[in-house]
Write an enzyme that holds these catalytic residues in place. Structure first.
Site, PDB file in Angstrom:
ATOM      1  N   GLU A  81     -37.787 -19.770  -1.166  1.00  0.00           N
ATOM      2  CA  GLU A  81     -36.647 -20.363  -1.864  1.00  0.00           C
ATOM      3  C   GLU A  81     -35.500 -20.826  -0.974  1.00  0.00           C
ATOM      4  O   GLU A  81     -34.346 -20.537  -1.248  1.00  0.00           O
ATOM      5  CB  GLU A  81     -36.103 -19.374  -2.908  1.00  0.00           C
ATOM      6  CG  GLU A  81     -37.128 -19.000  -3.950  1.00  0.00           C
ATOM      7  CD  GLU A  81     -36.567 -18.094  -5.040  1.00  0.00           C
ATOM      8  OE1 GLU A  81     -36.909 -18.343  -6.199  1.00  0.00           O
ATOM      9  OE2 GLU A  81     -35.813 -17.152  -4.746  1.00  0.00           O
TER      10      GLU A  81
HETATM   11  C1  TNX Z   1     -38.170 -14.781  -7.071  1.00  0.00           C
HETATM   12  S1  TNX Z   1     -40.556 -14.070  -5.548  1.00  0.00           S
HETATM   13  C2  TNX Z   1     -37.815 -14.324  -5.814  1.00  0.00           C
HETATM   14  C3  TNX Z   1     -36.897 -13.187  -5.693  1.00  0.00           C
HETATM   15  C4  TNX Z   1     -36.390 -12.731  -7.016  1.00  0.00           C
HETATM   16  C5  TNX Z   1     -37.506 -12.716  -8.018  1.00  0.00           C
HETATM   17  C6  TNX Z   1     -37.126 -12.170  -9.350  1.00  0.00           C
HETATM   18  C7  TNX Z   1     -39.712 -14.488  -4.412  1.00  0.00           C
HETATM   19  C8  TNX Z   1     -40.409 -14.612  -3.166  1.00  0.00           C
HETATM   20  N1  TNX Z   1     -38.405 -14.751  -4.648  1.00  0.00           N
HETATM   21  O1  TNX Z   1     -35.839 -13.501  -4.837  1.00  0.00           O
HETATM   22  O2  TNX Z   1     -35.867 -11.460  -6.861  1.00  0.00           O
HETATM   23  O3  TNX Z   1     -37.981 -14.028  -8.166  1.00  0.00           O
HETATM   24  O4  TNX Z   1     -38.229 -11.981 -10.161  1.00  0.00           O
END
Ligand code: TNX
Length: 805
Positions: A492
């Site tokens: 992300e």
């Molecule tokens: C996505 S999964 C994220 C996390 C969040 C999560 C909440 C991922 C690699 N990144 O930063 O905590 O969703 O479900």
């Protein structure tokens, strides 16, 4: 007392803070927050802010002339607007919380309220009187009744003897009667396994084996026929005793966990006394070499003790990889020698108006820096203890250091370090700086930050990463649990990051890189080189091995050729939308892949859509069956996803699937009981999928036969959980679902998703307890019938109700 620094002053103010007598009520249904002033003095017309955390709150002014503003991340504040007259004692004001109440959920509750006056900006007054006005359930007891009918109720004698399901099990005739403890005979190399064996037997025979014990428990390392996995074992119980042979010590430990299943569960604490074990022969090996669980300790901190209990749980269910999400935007949780700010600032959350003192409150941690879940970190000694504890249980710890996104705690800590050293005139103040101070990029991360990324254009970013990697690797060496891979995050990176950073842009120009995507490759090339120097391989989220492409007019992630053939290990998580088959596409392209599909294995997702049910919803609601029904090599099975539009896993791709991982992100989880509630029983479905051989129902081509096979396997699974496995866990806060109910012919029928769990009922309006009558057939009483499962340790589950008129 004279304080030399503003930090000291801020701390003084924090400890001197008091509570504000304001009452806060969140009405989930109307989506409104009502705040009533109970102070003797009015809340003034101007000059204050009330801060709170909220997930997905709306901003804007309310009719009562107060406005909600977004600060950053999950932090919001309420400010008086022009025309606000103040709030006298007993008066209330209102403001909207979310844009719509469409899918209202308890996790969205505003929380962690505190009041700060403008003229005393360091003094926060916590507001403790917060209540959520509940909303009725969306799922009816009748619907639950139907769902629960997917399983048969099995008598104790028909339960599968070992969980997770072993590869081969042959039941013999009769039992091994153990009047006294068997003598443990183990090679010196099996010291940890001897200790485990002793702890298994101790509750039954506290004094241990008598010198002349007639039976023995033999532990040995030897070749398990036909099984190459080091974790394979055989377990033989015959009239003379018990023998466990493992391909390695890990195999022996697995065999002992299976033996534990054969020992009777005596949850009443009166365990001691003779035991009869069934005569049987087991040959067992895991389906997947990687059976992982990830815990996020950044969003909310869990203390060392909770981590150790979690490792026990993992070992109990033969999970062997603990992915330790140690850093993120909201906290850096591992002490790193030489960089005290990482934990001195980056592991502390609380109110301060002075930047660089600590991180802002998040997820309800409130204004105090002493909040146990907002603040906290593992000292080097704690971490060593965790590593040794895991190693003794054959669990590999894979620490994760998040980069380049999700790095706000580190970025802030290193900026504070830079400013302190610079002000003191120290050379090399920016040695570990992670952000370009001239960066004007505009972005919003998934958790609503605009300042949470490491900048690849600064040499100091790599100095920082190398320092941290070296320290982490050194800790693992010191613990005798050498690191093989480091998880370097990668998820992300917010769109727009780096774009208006002069340092990033000049790197792009000087190296002739292809924009931000080129910068990404450059960054991870450098990170990989750092890891290599420590002898480590790179692991990361799916983004590590992907790049964006356009497919049928839509953006999607596709394998990134740049990192192919380099032994990167990718964790594929976001299986929503057009990424449902991304894991297969990456494995087919040659990336070693761990499947961690959010819609199945994200245990922070809610069990169901009831508003009062905890957990997040972005990947949907995930009940036990969604995990149990996951077919790793064909995710379309039992899913409703049309297979035709999905890429299929090739034979070569299959070899690149290392295994499965469950994850608990902790935005919505603060305490250990809350964590246990989300983990259990769902973690057990994951353990079954990761360990057990491919189930017959997933292979059978005839749909009628497959359905029958599924029913019998599922029945065995839920019955063994409810009747033996969960009661055997002691004081653990596993979820006890609301019972299913139906009314027919003047009677109420009740069932449960864990058949065999005792159900109790009342007809006088009170909530059922262990003292209420047991449901032993149709309930004939009239009026309002309330039914709840009561756990073996007296815990009351969710209550279901139905009118029996
Ligand atoms: C996505 S999964 C994220 C996390 C969040 C999560 C909440 C991922 C690699 N990144 O930063 O905590 O969703 O479900």
């Amino acid at each position: 007392m004279i304080f030399k620094s503003t930090i000291g002053l801020a701390l003084l103010c924090m400890t001197a803070s008091q509570a504000a007598q304001l009452q806060v009520r969140w009405d989930q249904q109307s989506n409104k927050v009502t705040m009533t002033n109970l102070e003797p003095a009015p809340l003034p017309a101007t000059g204050w802010s009330i801060y709170f955390n909220c997930m997905e709150c709306a901003t804007g002014a309310s009719q009562d002339k107060v406005a909600v503003e977004h600060v950053a991340g999950s932090l919001y504040r309420l400010r008086p607007q022009t025309g606000f007259a103040g709030l006298a004692k007993g008066q209330a004001l209102e403001f909207g919380s979310h844009k719509s109440a469409a899918m209202t959920k308890i996790y969205k509750a505003p929380q962690g309220f505190y009041l700060v006056y403008d003229n005393m900006p360091e003094q926060a007054q916590a507001i403790g009187d917060l209540k959520i006005l509940p909303q009725p359930d969306l799922i009816s007891p009748q619907e639950l009744y139907q769902r629960n009918e997917q399983a048969d109720v099995l008598p104790a004698t028909a339960l599968p003897p070992i969980f997770p399901t072993p590869l081969k099990l042959q039941q013999g005739q009769g039992t091994l009667h153990l009047a006294i403890a068997p003598a443990i005979i183990a090679a010196p190399a099996l010291k940890a396994e001897r200790t485990l064996a002793e702890s298994l037997l101790r509750p039954y025979w506290p004094k241990g084996a008598a010198r002349l014990a007639r039976s023995s428990l033999r532990l040995a390392i030897g070749q398990v026929e036909g099984q190459a996995s080091p974790e394979a074992y055989t377990l033989e119980v015959d009239a003379k005793g018990i023998a466990i042979t493992g391909n390695s010590a890990a195999g022996v430990a697995n065999g002992l966990q299976s033996l534990r299943d054969l020992l009777p569960v005596r949850p009443d604490g009166r365990a001691s006394g003779p035991v009869d074990l069934p005569i049987l022969s087991v040959t067992d090996a895991p389906r997947f070499a990687y059976r992982g669980f990830m815990l996020d300790v950044s969003r909310n901190f869990q203390d060392k003790e909770s981590v150790l209990r979690l490792l026990d749980l993992m070992a109990r269910f033969k999970l062997n990889a603990f992915h330790f999400h140690l850093t993120d935007d909201e906290g850096w949780r591992l002490e790193i020698a030489g960089l005290p700010e990482l934990t001195g600032i980056g592991a502390v959350r609380g109110h301060s108006n002075i930047s660089g003192v600590r991180l802002q409150p998040a997820y309800g941690s409130g204004p105090s820096p002493n909040d146990k879940h907002g603040s906290g970190f593992y000292t080097r000694a704690d971490y060593l203890e965790i590593l040794r504890y895991a190693a003794a249980r054959h669990i590999e710890v894979i620490p994760e250091i998040e980069m380049p996104g999700h790095a706000r705690a580190a970025v802030q800590a290193m900026e504070a370090r830079y400013r302190r050293l610079k002000a003191a005139g120290k050379p090399g103040a920016g040695q570990f700086l992670l952000n370009d101070l001239e960066d004007r990029s505009e972005y919003r991360s998934a958790q609503e930050y605009n300042d949470n990324v490491i900048n690849p254009g600064l040499e100091s970013s790599y100095t920082f990463i190398e320092h941290v990697v070296k320290q982490v690797a050194a800790l693992h060496r010191e613990a005798g649990a050498p690191l093989r891979t480091l998880h370097v995050g990668g998820d992300e990176l917010p769109l727009g990051a780096w774009e208006k950073s002069p340092r990033s842009q000049s790197l792009i120009a000087s190296r002739n890189l292809q924009g931000t995507a080129g910068l990404w490759n450059y960054f991870y090339d450098r990170v990989e080189a750092i890891l290599r120097r420590q002898g480590l391989a790179a692991s990361g989220w799916e983004e590590l091995g992907t790049r964006a492409e356009m497919a049928e007019g839509k953006r999607r992630q596709a394998p990134n050729p740049h990192f192919m053939q380099r032994g990167f290990k990718v964790y594929v998580w976001n299986n929503t939308g057009n990424a449902a088959d991304l894991g297969y596409r990456l494995a087919n392209a040659g990336y070693d892949t761990v499947l961690a599909p959010a819609t199945r294995f994200y245990l922070d997702m809610t069990y169901n859509k009831n508003p009062g049910e905890p957990g997040a919803t972005w990947a949907g609601a995930t009940d036990i069956d969604a995990i149990y029904d996951y077919v790793p090599f064909d995710h379309t099975k039992r899913s409703g996803i049309p297979a035709a539009v999905q890429e299929r896993l090739t034979e070569d791709g299959k070899r690149h699937i290392l295994g499965l991982e469950g994850a608990l992100w902790t935005e919505t989880v603060r305490t250990r009981p809350e964590m246990e509630y989300l983990l259990l029983p769902r973690l057990l479905a994951l353990a079954e999928r990761a360990w057990a051989p491919e189930p017959a129902w997933a292979i059978e081509a005839d749909p009628v036969k497959a359905e029958a096979l599924h029913r019998s396997a599922w029945s065995g699974f839920v019955n063994v959980l409810g009747q033996r496995v969960l009661p055997g866990l002691g004081q653990v806060n596993y979820r006890l679902a609301p019972p299913g109910l139906k009314q027919e012919g003047g009677k109420v029928y009740a069932n449960h998703d864990l058949p065999g769990v005792p159900l109790h009922y009342t007809s006088d309006g009170s909530d059922p307890s262990a003292a209420s009558p047991l449901v032993q057939g149709p309930i004939a009483e009239r009026g309002l019938i309330k039914v709840a499962a009561i756990g073996h340790n007296g815990r009351q589950g969710w209550v279901s109700r139905i009118e029996n008129n």
